[in-house]
Design an enzyme around this catalytic site. Structure first.
Site, short mmCIF file in Angstrom:
data_model
loop_
_atom_site.label_atom_id
_atom_site.label_comp_id
_atom_site.label_asym_id
_atom_site.label_seq_id
_atom_site.Cartn_x
_atom_site.Cartn_y
_atom_site.Cartn_z
N CYS A 246 0.83 -1.22 0.00
CA CYS A 246 0.00 0.00 0.00
C CYS A 246 0.85 1.26 0.00
O CYS A 246 2.03 1.23 -0.40
CB CYS A 246 -0.99 -0.01 1.16
SG CYS A 246 -2.33 1.20 0.97
N ASP B 6 -3.46 1.77 10.10
CA ASP B 6 -4.60 2.69 10.22
C ASP B 6 -5.10 2.71 11.65
O ASP B 6 -5.48 3.76 12.15
CB ASP B 6 -5.72 2.27 9.26
CG ASP B 6 -5.38 2.71 7.86
OD1 ASP B 6 -5.68 3.85 7.50
OD2 ASP B 6 -4.72 1.94 7.14
C1 RUB Z 1 -3.62 3.40 3.43
C2 RUB Z 1 -2.93 2.45 4.36
C3 RUB Z 1 -1.68 2.92 5.04
C4 RUB Z 1 -2.02 3.52 6.40
C5 RUB Z 1 -0.83 4.24 7.02
O1 RUB Z 1 -4.91 2.96 3.06
O2 RUB Z 1 -3.39 1.35 4.62
O3 RUB Z 1 -0.79 1.87 5.25
O4 RUB Z 1 -3.10 4.42 6.29
O5 RUB Z 1 -0.49 5.38 6.28
P1 RUB Z 1 -5.86 3.96 2.19
P2 RUB Z 1 0.28 6.61 6.95
O6 RUB Z 1 -5.12 4.29 0.94
O7 RUB Z 1 -7.10 3.18 1.95
O8 RUB Z 1 -6.11 5.20 3.02
O9 RUB Z 1 1.56 6.02 7.46
O10 RUB Z 1 0.48 7.60 5.84
O11 RUB Z 1 -0.57 7.11 8.05
#
Ligand code: RUB
Length: 305
Positions: free
Chosen positions: A129, A198
């Site tokens: 991701c 998340d």
């Molecule tokens: C994004 C996702 C990321 C986390 C952490 O999913 O799973 O790994 O949100 O991101 P989506 P960060 O694209 O559905 O939002 O480290 O930037 O908080």
């Protein structure tokens, strides 16, 4: 001035803003805009307005405790302010939002410093991701002159892996891009798996992009260390009271826009990685065991409990 609450909620729903951190930052800025544009005349009216905004933004993506915790902090600071003067209260909203964002930046920097130490020269890192926290950590390791490669998944159905791949290539990191289902084929070639989060539950489980849980099992089978990088404020206090973290179910059309009418298509955005697959949380307090996340969070952010 940043986007309004309505525009921000729409952007978050449509994934024009994605990733837990970016979502939280957008929501915080939207509350600032709300306070700057408000016509509220009393403290009560201002708080009521902020709570409406809070509900709208939180509903835009339901698996985002960092956004919820940020809004809770700002609104609580405003409620607790020892003034009823509207101008002073508006300043409280803007000021506490600024402080929150400053702390969030400092946390990410600290996480990057700590995590970069786990990136060895000539190693291969696997990620899934798009996590801005993971990218920052890898950028830090690169700044330190480390020579490593990254393998990343495309991340169906919304292809956030393409954002990661572009960022890494721009940073000058040698990157290999694979389809999600090739994870098992490539896991044996990597040295370490690092993903974002998340949500973190009271049991030290992690909710992250769909596929993360399976990747953790693959990593275990292949005997590769699996790390989660996360600000502690992704901890969801509601899980302590027995609630399960809600998993956002997205529009099936994202998976297959022209699917046959009678076909059931399901599109959960996230899954749960159980604590036993996680080597450690790389957070602003260091690298810690999943079982200790709640206590470490409680110590650092007592206002959350
Ligand atoms: C994004 C996702 C990321 C986390 C952490 O999913 O799973 O790994 O949100 O991101 P989506 P960060 O694209 O559905 O939002 O480290 O930037 O908080």
């Amino acid at each position: 001035m940043a986007d309004s609450v309505e525009v921000t909620a729409k952007k978050i729903r449509k994934l024009q803003v994605q990733g837990a951190r970016n979502v939280a930052i957008a929501a915080v800025k939207a509350l600032q805009t709300q306070a700057q544009q408000t016509k509220a005349k009393t403290k009560q009216q201002l708080i009521a307005e902020l709570k409406v905004a809070q509900t709208l933004l939180a509903a835009a993506r339901e698996t985002e405790p960092l956004m919820r915790n940020a809004m809770y902090y700002i609104i609580t600071q405003t409620q607790n302010a020892e003034t009823t003067k509207i101008e002073a209260l508006k300043e409280t909203v803007v000021g506490s939002a600024d402080n929150f964002l400053k702390d969030l930046d400092a946390s990410r920097e600290r996480i990057a410093e700590i995590g970069a130490k786990r990136i060895r020269d000539s190693s291969v890192v696997f990620t899934h991701c798009h996590s801005s926290t993971v990218t920052r950590l890898l950028a830090k390791a690169k700044e330190q002159g480390k020579n490593f490669k990254v393998t990343c998944t495309e991340t169906r159905p919304a292809f956030q892996g393409r954002i990661t791949a572009k960022e890494l290539v721009d940073l000058g990191i040698e990157t290999t891009f694979i389809v999600d289902s090739a994870a098992r084929t490539f896991i044996s070639e990597v040295d370490i798996v690092i993903v974002g989060a998340d949500a973190i539950t009271s049991e030290g489980n992690v909710v992250n992009k769909i596929g993360t849980g399976g990747l953790a099992v693959l990593a275990r089978e292949a005997r590769k260390p699996f790390y989660v990088v996360s600000e502690l404020l992704k901890f969801d206090p509601e899980t302590l009271g027995g609630e399960c973290e809600k998993i956002e179910q997205r529009n099936p059309a994202e998976v297959w826009a022209e699917a046959p009418k009678k076909l059931t298509v399901r599109n959960p955005a996230f899954d749960v990685t159980q604590n036993r697959y996680i080597h450690g949380f790389i957070c602003e307090e260091g690298i810690i065991a999943p079982q200790t996340v709640m206590e470490v969070t409680r110590k650092r952010f007592p206002w959350l409990f």
